[in-house]
Design an enzyme around this catalytic site. Structure first.
Site, PDB file in Angstrom:
ATOM      1  N   GLY A  12     -30.492  40.638  -9.481  1.00 12.52           N
ATOM      2  CA  GLY A  12     -31.438  40.121  -8.485  1.00 12.52           C
ATOM      3  C   GLY A  12     -32.694  40.966  -8.400  1.00 12.52           C
ATOM      4  N   THR A  14     -35.721  40.073  -9.345  1.00 14.93           N
ATOM      5  CA  THR A  14     -36.964  39.280  -9.370  1.00 14.93           C
ATOM      6  C   THR A  14     -37.710  39.310  -8.040  1.00 14.93           C
ATOM      7  OG1 THR A  14     -35.698  37.316  -8.776  1.00 14.93           O
ATOM      8  CG2 THR A  14     -36.114  37.664 -11.130  1.00 14.93           C
ATOM      9  N   GLY A  16     -37.752  41.091  -3.632  1.00 19.29           N
ATOM     10  CA  GLY A  16     -37.172  41.882  -2.551  1.00 19.29           C
ATOM     11  C   GLY A  16     -36.618  43.247  -2.942  1.00 19.29           C
ATOM     12  N   TYR A 152     -21.925  33.730   5.503  1.00 16.83           N
ATOM     13  CA  TYR A 152     -22.766  34.808   4.960  1.00 16.83           C
ATOM     14  C   TYR A 152     -22.203  36.172   5.374  1.00 16.83           C
ATOM     15  CZ  TYR A 152     -26.461  38.087   4.042  1.00 16.83           C
ATOM     16  OH  TYR A 152     -27.144  39.194   3.589  1.00 16.83           O
ATOM     17  N   LYS A 156     -20.325  39.393   3.209  1.00 14.05           N
ATOM     18  CA  LYS A 156     -20.742  40.799   3.242  1.00 14.05           C
ATOM     19  C   LYS A 156     -19.616  41.698   3.769  1.00 14.05           C
ATOM     20  CE  LYS A 156     -24.784  40.218   1.390  1.00 14.05           C
ATOM     21  NZ  LYS A 156     -25.099  40.762   0.056  1.00 14.05           N
ATOM     22  N   GLY A 183     -30.173  45.791   7.705  1.00 13.31           N
ATOM     23  CA  GLY A 183     -30.383  44.773   8.738  1.00 13.31           C
ATOM     24  C   GLY A 183     -31.658  44.020   8.431  1.00 13.31           C
TER      25      GLY A 183
HETATM   26  P1  NDP Z   1     -34.571  37.998  -1.974  1.00  9.79           P
HETATM   27  O1  NDP Z   1     -34.358  36.543  -1.757  1.00  9.79           O
HETATM   28  O2  NDP Z   1     -35.962  38.530  -1.926  1.00  9.79           O
HETATM   29  O3  NDP Z   1     -33.908  38.437  -3.358  1.00  9.79           O
HETATM   30  C1  NDP Z   1     -32.658  37.940  -3.761  1.00  9.79           C
HETATM   31  C2  NDP Z   1     -32.460  38.242  -5.231  1.00  9.79           C
HETATM   32  O4  NDP Z   1     -31.160  37.755  -5.602  1.00  9.79           O
HETATM   33  C3  NDP Z   1     -33.482  37.550  -6.112  1.00  9.79           C
HETATM   34  O5  NDP Z   1     -33.922  38.452  -7.095  1.00  9.79           O
HETATM   35  C4  NDP Z   1     -32.692  36.430  -6.747  1.00  9.79           C
HETATM   36  O6  NDP Z   1     -33.162  36.198  -8.080  1.00  9.79           O
HETATM   37  C5  NDP Z   1     -31.294  37.012  -6.795  1.00  9.79           C
HETATM   38  N1  NDP Z   1     -30.259  35.994  -6.921  1.00  9.79           N
HETATM   39  C6  NDP Z   1     -29.896  35.049  -6.029  1.00  9.79           C
HETATM   40  N2  NDP Z   1     -28.947  34.263  -6.541  1.00  9.79           N
HETATM   41  C7  NDP Z   1     -28.699  34.717  -7.790  1.00  9.79           C
HETATM   42  C8  NDP Z   1     -27.839  34.332  -8.832  1.00  9.79           C
HETATM   43  N3  NDP Z   1     -27.002  33.276  -8.711  1.00  9.79           N
HETATM   44  N4  NDP Z   1     -27.845  35.022  -9.995  1.00  9.79           N
HETATM   45  C9  NDP Z   1     -28.672  36.081 -10.134  1.00  9.79           C
HETATM   46  N5  NDP Z   1     -29.523  36.500  -9.204  1.00  9.79           N
HETATM   47  C10 NDP Z   1     -29.540  35.821  -8.039  1.00  9.79           C
HETATM   48  O7  NDP Z   1     -33.679  38.724  -0.875  1.00  9.79           O
HETATM   49  P2  NDP Z   1     -33.308  40.266  -0.627  1.00  9.79           P
HETATM   50  O8  NDP Z   1     -34.013  41.159  -1.557  1.00  9.79           O
HETATM   51  O9  NDP Z   1     -33.455  40.484   0.811  1.00  9.79           O
HETATM   52  O10 NDP Z   1     -31.756  40.213  -0.952  1.00  9.79           O
HETATM   53  C11 NDP Z   1     -31.114  41.104  -1.829  1.00  9.79           C
HETATM   54  C12 NDP Z   1     -29.732  41.387  -1.287  1.00  9.79           C
HETATM   55  O11 NDP Z   1     -29.864  42.041  -0.026  1.00  9.79           O
HETATM   56  C13 NDP Z   1     -28.871  40.168  -1.041  1.00  9.79           C
HETATM   57  O12 NDP Z   1     -27.550  40.466  -1.453  1.00  9.79           O
HETATM   58  C14 NDP Z   1     -28.925  39.978   0.475  1.00  9.79           C
HETATM   59  O13 NDP Z   1     -27.791  39.342   0.970  1.00  9.79           O
HETATM   60  C15 NDP Z   1     -28.994  41.416   0.919  1.00  9.79           C
HETATM   61  N6  NDP Z   1     -29.530  41.666   2.248  1.00  9.79           N
HETATM   62  C16 NDP Z   1     -30.760  41.210   2.644  1.00  9.79           C
HETATM   63  C17 NDP Z   1     -31.234  41.510   3.912  1.00  9.79           C
HETATM   64  C18 NDP Z   1     -32.551  40.998   4.417  1.00  9.79           C
HETATM   65  O14 NDP Z   1     -32.717  40.900   5.666  1.00  9.79           O
HETATM   66  N7  NDP Z   1     -33.509  40.696   3.560  1.00  9.79           N
HETATM   67  C19 NDP Z   1     -30.467  42.367   4.832  1.00  9.79           C
HETATM   68  C20 NDP Z   1     -29.177  42.748   4.332  1.00  9.79           C
HETATM   69  C21 NDP Z   1     -28.758  42.443   3.087  1.00  9.79           C
HETATM   70  P3  NDP Z   1     -33.382  34.764  -8.771  1.00  9.79           P
HETATM   71  O15 NDP Z   1     -33.652  33.769  -7.674  1.00  9.79           O
HETATM   72  O16 NDP Z   1     -34.530  34.982  -9.688  1.00  9.79           O
HETATM   73  O17 NDP Z   1     -32.098  34.540  -9.492  1.00  9.79           O
HETATM   74  C1  8X3 Z   2     -29.287  40.084   6.213  1.00  6.43           C
HETATM   75  C2  8X3 Z   2     -29.361  40.676   7.578  1.00  6.43           C
HETATM   76  O1  8X3 Z   2     -29.119  40.202  10.048  1.00  6.43           O
HETATM   77  O2  8X3 Z   2     -30.144  38.480   8.661  1.00  6.43           O
HETATM   78  O3  8X3 Z   2     -28.105  40.413   5.608  1.00  6.43           O
HETATM   79  O4  8X3 Z   2     -27.773  38.891   8.529  1.00  6.43           O
HETATM   80  S1  8X3 Z   2     -29.082  39.513   8.734  1.00  6.43           S
END
Ligand code: NDP
Ligand code: 8X3
Length: 254
Positions: A12, A14, A16, A152, A156, A183
């Site tokens: 992932g 690409t 965040g 979701y 986690k 968070g």
């Molecule tokens: P983004 O949506 O910005 O990034 C998510 C990444 O996951 C992208 O690069 C996407 O790439 C990749 N992804 C999704 N599905 C697939 C798949 N099937 N195969 C390969 N890659 C995949 O979100 P975040 O950076 O925030 O999320 C990253 C992680 O952090 C996640 O696990 C999320 O649950 C976790 N998280 C996020 C929080 C938030 O508030 N943002 C807080 C806590 C945890 P592509 O679409 O190119 O495949």
């Molecule tokens: C993402 C954080 O609070 O939106 O994992 O669930 S929250």
């Protein structure tokens, strides 16, 4: 020739956190393996990194594709020192009785099964070499419940417990495991969660200062760069403006 540079494999990358983590490790001189489904973004990221980078268009839900990608890693990117299982998503925020079952399946397939596929496929090279570190990106939602988090948050919670169990298995093999639990963080996460509704997504971050991707990249890099006599089991990080809700009491129910 044996390559002495350290190598990190990030899912992932690409967007965040994953993108920020790739940039951080690269800035520290590591070789990066970046993966995700969106090839153009991977190529752009790769072009902007300073050190050798191998990009893989990869959907973590596809075990055959994960296996093939790991088998096809160029020698210079193996054995992997650090795996960052970051790919994941939330879909929807509806009550459990209203939710679309396909969204639940997609979260389970990505956040749980995808993470398992990558872990199981990469671990043997770490075990063979006799060291390694798996960093899983969990969430505060894996511990703190809130309405609409249903599956979701449960995925986690899986990541949290799996990380601990993995460490229990692997301590004798000198593999470290860390669960990073962010968070409220501003990435594309909310836009994905609300299926492209930019207004709804923006509202999540309205008038607060959320966690930034670089904050999480810092935490990941910090955890893996500790001396080997310690293992960071979990790091829970909330935004400064975020805390725990009071317990909900609904009056008048019969
Ligand atoms: P983004 O949506 O910005 O990034 C998510 C990444 O996951 C992208 O690069 C996407 O790439 C990749 N992804 C999704 N599905 C697939 C798949 N099937 N195969 C390969 N890659 C995949 O979100 P975040 O950076 O925030 O999320 C990253 C992680 O952090 C996640 O696990 C999320 O649950 C976790 N998280 C996020 C929080 C938030 O508030 N943002 C807080 C806590 C945890 P592509 O679409 O190119 O495949
Ligand atoms: C993402 C954080 O609070 O939106 O994992 O669930 S929250």
């Amino acid at each position: 020739m044996i390559c002495t540079a350290k190598k990190v494999f990030i899912t992932g990358a690409t967007s965040g956190f994953g993108k920020a983590i790739a940039q951080r490790f690269d800035a520290e001189g590591w070789y990066t393996v970046i993966s995700g489904r969106r090839s153009r973004r991977l190529e752009t990221l790769k072009q902007n990194l300073l050190n050798p980078c191998h990009s893989i268009v990869l959907d973590v839900r596809n075990l055959d594709a994960v296996t093939a990608a790991v088998c096809a890693l160029p020698d210079v990117f193996t054995p992997v020192d650090v795996l960052v299982n970051n790919a994941g998503l939330a879909l929807g925020m509806m009550d459990a009785d209203e939710v679309c079952i396909e969204d639940w399946e997609l979260m389970v397939d990505t956040n749980i099964k995808g993470l398992l596929y990558c872990t199981r496929t990469i671990l043997p090279q770490m075990v063979k070499r006799g060291s390694g570190h798996v960093v899983n990106i969990g969430s505060i939602a894996g511990y703190w419940p809130y309405p609409g988090s249903n599956v979701y948050g449960a995925t986690k919670a899986f990541v949290r417990q799996f990380s601990l169990n993995l460490r229990a298995d692997l301590v004798s093999k000198n593999i470290h495991v860390t669960d990073i639990e962010p968070g409220l963080a501003e990435t594309e996460f909310s836009e994905v969660r609300f299926k492209g509704d930019k207004k709804k997504a923006a509202d999540i971050y309205r008038d607060v200062s959320p966690i930034k991707p670089d904050d999480i990249a810092d935490a990941v890099f910090w955890a893996v760069s500790r001396p080997r006599n310690i293992n960071i089991n979990r790091i829970e990080i909330m935004a400064g403006a975020q805390a725990f809700s009071p317990l909900n009491i609904v009056r008048g129910l019969k």
